[in-house]
Enzyme design. Sequence first.
Site, PDB file in Angstrom:
ATOM      1  N   ASN A  11      -3.920 -16.096  12.478  1.00  0.00           N
ATOM      2  CA  ASN A  11      -4.253 -15.389  13.545  1.00  0.00           C
ATOM      3  C   ASN A  11      -4.291 -13.777  13.239  1.00  0.00           C
ATOM      4  OD1 ASN A  11      -4.075 -13.954  16.033  1.00  0.00           O
ATOM      5  ND2 ASN A  11      -1.762 -14.218  16.217  1.00  0.00           N
ATOM      6  N   LYS A  13      -5.351 -11.348  14.910  1.00  0.00           N
ATOM      7  CA  LYS A  13      -4.971 -10.442  15.928  1.00  0.00           C
ATOM      8  C   LYS A  13      -6.313  -9.580  16.376  1.00  0.00           C
ATOM      9  CE  LYS A  13      -0.271 -11.196  15.012  1.00  0.00           C
ATOM     10  NZ  LYS A  13       1.054 -11.074  14.915  1.00  0.00           N
ATOM     11  N   HIS A  99       0.989 -16.539  22.658  1.00  0.00           N
ATOM     12  CA  HIS A  99       1.728 -15.844  21.500  1.00  0.00           C
ATOM     13  C   HIS A  99       2.536 -14.772  22.241  1.00  0.00           C
ATOM     14  CE1 HIS A  99       1.964 -12.996  18.519  1.00  0.00           C
ATOM     15  NE2 HIS A  99       1.605 -13.931  17.571  1.00  0.00           N
ATOM     16  N   GLU A 101       2.891 -11.530  21.584  1.00  0.00           N
ATOM     17  CA  GLU A 101       2.328 -10.462  21.924  1.00  0.00           C
ATOM     18  C   GLU A 101       1.583 -10.286  23.345  1.00  0.00           C
ATOM     19  OE1 GLU A 101       0.082 -10.039  18.185  1.00  0.00           O
ATOM     20  OE2 GLU A 101       2.185  -9.629  17.256  1.00  0.00           O
ATOM     21  N   GLU A 169       7.590 -19.360  16.667  1.00  0.00           N
ATOM     22  CA  GLU A 169       7.494 -17.727  16.118  1.00  0.00           C
ATOM     23  C   GLU A 169       8.472 -16.988  16.689  1.00  0.00           C
ATOM     24  OE1 GLU A 169       3.244 -17.026  14.646  1.00  0.00           O
ATOM     25  OE2 GLU A 169       3.166 -16.567  16.880  1.00  0.00           O
ATOM     26  N   GLY A 175       5.809  -9.704  11.961  1.00  0.00           N
ATOM     27  CA  GLY A 175       5.254  -8.550  11.589  1.00  0.00           C
ATOM     28  C   GLY A 175       6.429  -7.734  10.978  1.00  0.00           C
ATOM     29  N   SER A 215       6.138 -13.643   9.602  1.00  0.00           N
ATOM     30  CA  SER A 215       6.218 -12.902   8.257  1.00  0.00           C
ATOM     31  C   SER A 215       6.121 -14.051   7.171  1.00  0.00           C
ATOM     32  CB  SER A 215       7.563 -12.269   8.349  1.00  0.00           C
ATOM     33  OG  SER A 215       7.729 -11.181   8.942  1.00  0.00           O
TER      34      SER A 215
HETATM   35  P1  PGA Z   1       2.982 -12.070  11.143  1.00  0.00           P
HETATM   36  O1  PGA Z   1       2.490 -12.529  12.341  1.00  0.00           O
HETATM   37  O2  PGA Z   1       2.683 -13.204  10.044  1.00  0.00           O
HETATM   38  O3  PGA Z   1       2.424 -10.855  10.635  1.00  0.00           O
HETATM   39  O4  PGA Z   1       4.528 -11.970  11.220  1.00  0.00           O
HETATM   40  C1  PGA Z   1       2.537 -13.873  12.822  1.00  0.00           C
HETATM   41  C2  PGA Z   1       1.945 -14.400  14.192  1.00  0.00           C
HETATM   42  O5  PGA Z   1       2.320 -13.270  15.010  1.00  0.00           O
HETATM   43  O6  PGA Z   1       1.282 -15.232  14.415  1.00  0.00           O
END
Ligand code: PGA
Length: 257
Positions: A11, A13, A99, A101, A169, A175, A215
């Site tokens: 992803n 983003k 997601h 976010e 997640e 992140g 992560s």
């Molecule tokens: P990350 O994000 O690997 O940067 O923690 C995962 C995600 O949001 O899909």
Amino acid sequence: MSEIKPFIAGNWKMNGTKAEALALVGDLKEKYEALAEKYFEMLVCPPFTLIDTVATQLNGSGIAVGAQTLSALGNGAHTGEISTDLLKDVGASYVIIGHSERRTDQRESNAECKAKAEKAIADNLKVILCIGETQEEKDSGFTIEILTKELTESFPENASAENLVIAYEPIWAIGTGRTPTAQDIEKVHAGIRETLESLIGIDDAAKMRILYGGSVKPSNAGEILHIRNVNGALVGGASLKAEDFWAIAEASNYNKR
Ligand code: PGA
């Protein structure tokens, strides 16, 4: 050991210039094509602006391309929105829905996620449906109950193991460099599998892929990807570097533990 082929999804983003994208997927394509045995499936989800470029570059490679969201509406007067038709036209075969976010920044509700996922599936796009708990929810001790509610309320009626992938997640792990313990991941994934059984029956639930995200990096991928009921990873930050993303994918090899 899972019988499901590991699924490694990136992803991106809101990241990536055209030049960066071409270099990244050029590298992945070369590596994937050189694999004698494709022991994992790979997917990249760039921002809308790069889907066409990336899908063109990856055409015929076996690496799939997906979007990070879509509109539940059909083509028409919806300024700024992107439909299933527009995505398929530029080569997307997957879409990430729900997601955290988007659930936070765009206040997408479970009902909206469900509508988007149903529209995507009805129009032959495959869906990665994301669920996850906040730190506060984790601390409450009701992670499984909270995830069961989120999954059930977001779950598309037209789902099957072929058209839907679940991504767990934990929001506090995205992140941040923090991940749950292997025991916690195992517990949650078993809980999700159980919820899926009640939603689509035991046979289909056994075949549905449940990814872990939050992560994931080369240093922890080997452990995470071999946890029971973990059928792959949804990778954010580390999917922006070909070397790291590839190392994560390679760590999924069930024959190399
Ligand atoms: P990350 O994000 O690997 O940067 O923690 C995962 C995600 O949001 O899909």
